[in-house]
Enzyme design. Structure first.
Site, PDB file in Angstrom:
ATOM      1  N   TYR A   1       0.866  -1.180   0.000  1.00  0.00           N
ATOM      2  CA  TYR A   1       0.000   0.000   0.000  1.00  0.00           C
ATOM      3  C   TYR A   1       0.902   1.229   0.000  1.00  0.00           C
ATOM      4  O   TYR A   1       1.523   1.553   1.007  1.00  0.00           O
ATOM      5  CB  TYR A   1      -0.899  -0.063   1.239  1.00  0.00           C
ATOM      6  CG  TYR A   1      -1.929   1.033   1.386  1.00  0.00           C
ATOM      7  CD1 TYR A   1      -2.092   2.052   0.450  1.00  0.00           C
ATOM      8  CD2 TYR A   1      -2.777   1.039   2.495  1.00  0.00           C
ATOM      9  CE1 TYR A   1      -3.051   3.031   0.607  1.00  0.00           C
ATOM     10  CE2 TYR A   1      -3.749   2.019   2.666  1.00  0.00           C
ATOM     11  CZ  TYR A   1      -3.876   3.016   1.722  1.00  0.00           C
ATOM     12  OH  TYR A   1      -4.825   3.984   1.891  1.00  0.00           O
TER      13      TYR A   1
ATOM     14  N   LYS B   1      -1.078  -1.107  -4.177  1.00  0.00           N
ATOM     15  CA  LYS B   1      -2.206  -0.177  -4.115  1.00  0.00           C
ATOM     16  C   LYS B   1      -1.613   1.207  -4.318  1.00  0.00           C
ATOM     17  O   LYS B   1      -0.974   1.769  -3.428  1.00  0.00           O
ATOM     18  CB  LYS B   1      -2.935  -0.284  -2.777  1.00  0.00           C
ATOM     19  CG  LYS B   1      -4.103   0.689  -2.651  1.00  0.00           C
ATOM     20  CD  LYS B   1      -4.768   0.617  -1.279  1.00  0.00           C
ATOM     21  CE  LYS B   1      -5.876   1.654  -1.166  1.00  0.00           C
ATOM     22  NZ  LYS B   1      -6.476   1.669   0.199  1.00  0.00           N
TER      23      LYS B   1
ATOM     24  N   VAL C   1      -8.764  -0.644  -5.570  1.00  0.00           N
ATOM     25  CA  VAL C   1      -9.061  -0.795  -4.144  1.00  0.00           C
ATOM     26  C   VAL C   1      -9.883   0.424  -3.768  1.00  0.00           C
ATOM     27  O   VAL C   1      -9.367   1.540  -3.688  1.00  0.00           O
ATOM     28  CB  VAL C   1      -7.783  -0.883  -3.295  1.00  0.00           C
ATOM     29  CG1 VAL C   1      -8.144  -0.951  -1.805  1.00  0.00           C
ATOM     30  CG2 VAL C   1      -6.962  -2.096  -3.692  1.00  0.00           C
TER      31      VAL C   1
END
Length: 306
Positions: free
Chosen positions: A136, A164, A206
């Site tokens: 992330y 992400k 996401v």
């Protein structure tokens, strides 16, 4: 279950009751709402999941409950947002034990690690688990950027498979593709530039507002990826005022209010967050209800194969 890192992955909220305990009936209702819309995975314990105020026991209970209710239809992914490397390694071990099929990982919390420390944090955790990992990358909110050079140093770890992408720099999708080809799957991490990232070659999304509006989110993804851009853009333009709730410091309260207005959640948050009051709440209700009143009629998207 191997994870195909493409499609829509809701970063679901954690549902609380009036007694501040986990509300499993409401959580199950929202999970089913996501599955019915055709999402491709479920992410637990992210920013929207209020990870920082969940106990380890609660995380385990949530994962096991979600795994049971999802019943293999899509992978359940647990976010790791820890301060100590040993805690990240332990949570990765537990996630696998609880039945999670993958991990999303932030850089270390609370300490601003440098290049070498950030790489070693990810490397040590990845080497400790067989679970596939999505990094992330959100330097705007979490102050540490996972740079292209860091990804190059992590590329030999086969279970680090995706990112992400939340740098808010659209060109980063192209930079990743130019340097790594398809080595890392790229998933949009910021709702307000999701269609743009998909057009630039991102594999998935996401999403945040998917928690309240999953059908619209999945429709935009599928229409965009199959070149039906005019149809996708019409939905995206309607959606944009709502998507902007995802980039506010109170995104948890805002998106939970959207879930409540859409009939699939509640406003309840865990302190120190507090539910919205006064003019702020009324302004958000007006925005959300106004959008719901003008909700677009979606084309049949379930049969679209991406």
């Amino acid at each position: 279950m191997a994870i195909d890192w493409k499609g829509v992955f809701p970063a679901v909220t954690t549902k609380f009751g009036e007694d501040d305990q986990l509300d499993f009936p409401l959580f199950e209702k929202n999970l089913q709402f996501q599955l019915d819309a055709g999402v491709n995975g479920i992410i637990l314990g992210g920013t929207l999941g209020e990870s920082s105020v969940l106990s380890l026991e609660e995380k385990g209970t949530l994962v096991k409950f979600a795994v049971e209710k999802v019943a293999g239809k899509v992978p359940v992914i647990l976010n790791i947002a820890e301060g100590a490397t040993r805690d990240a390694i332990e949570l990765a071990r537990l996630a696998e034990e609880w039945g999670a099929k993958g991990l999303m990982m932030l850089p270390p919390m609370r300490y601003k690690s440098d290049h070498r420390e950030t790489v070693e944090y990810f490397r040590a955790t990845a080497k400790s688990t067989s679970l596939p990992i999505m990094i992330y990358n959100n330097p705007v909110d979490y102050k540490i950027e996972v740079t292209l050079e860091m990804f190059a140093e992590l590329a030999d770890l086969e279970n680090i498979q995706a990112v992400k992408e939340s740098t808010r720099d659209l060109t980063n999708v192209t930079r990743m593709r130019n340097l790594f080809g398809d080595r890392f799957k790229i998933l949009c991490g910021v709702d307000t530039i999701a269609m743009e990232q998909l057009l630039m070659g991102a594999d998935g999304w996401v999403a945040g507002l998917v928690c309240a509006f999953p059908a619209e989110t999945v429709a935009i993804y599928k229409l965009t990826k199959t070149g039906r851009l005019a149809e996708a853009l019409e939905i995206y333009r309607w959606f944009m005022p709502l998507l902007e709730l995802d980039i506010h410091p109170k995104l948890v309260q805002y998106i939970k209010l959207a879930e409540e207005r859409a009939g699939v959640g509640s406003e309840a948050v865990r302190a120190p967050r507090l539910t919205l009051i006064g003019e702020e709440r009324e302004r958000l209700i007006s925005l959300i209800d106004g959008a719901i009143a003008k909700r677009p009629v979606l084309p049949e998207y379930h049969s679209i194969v991406v």
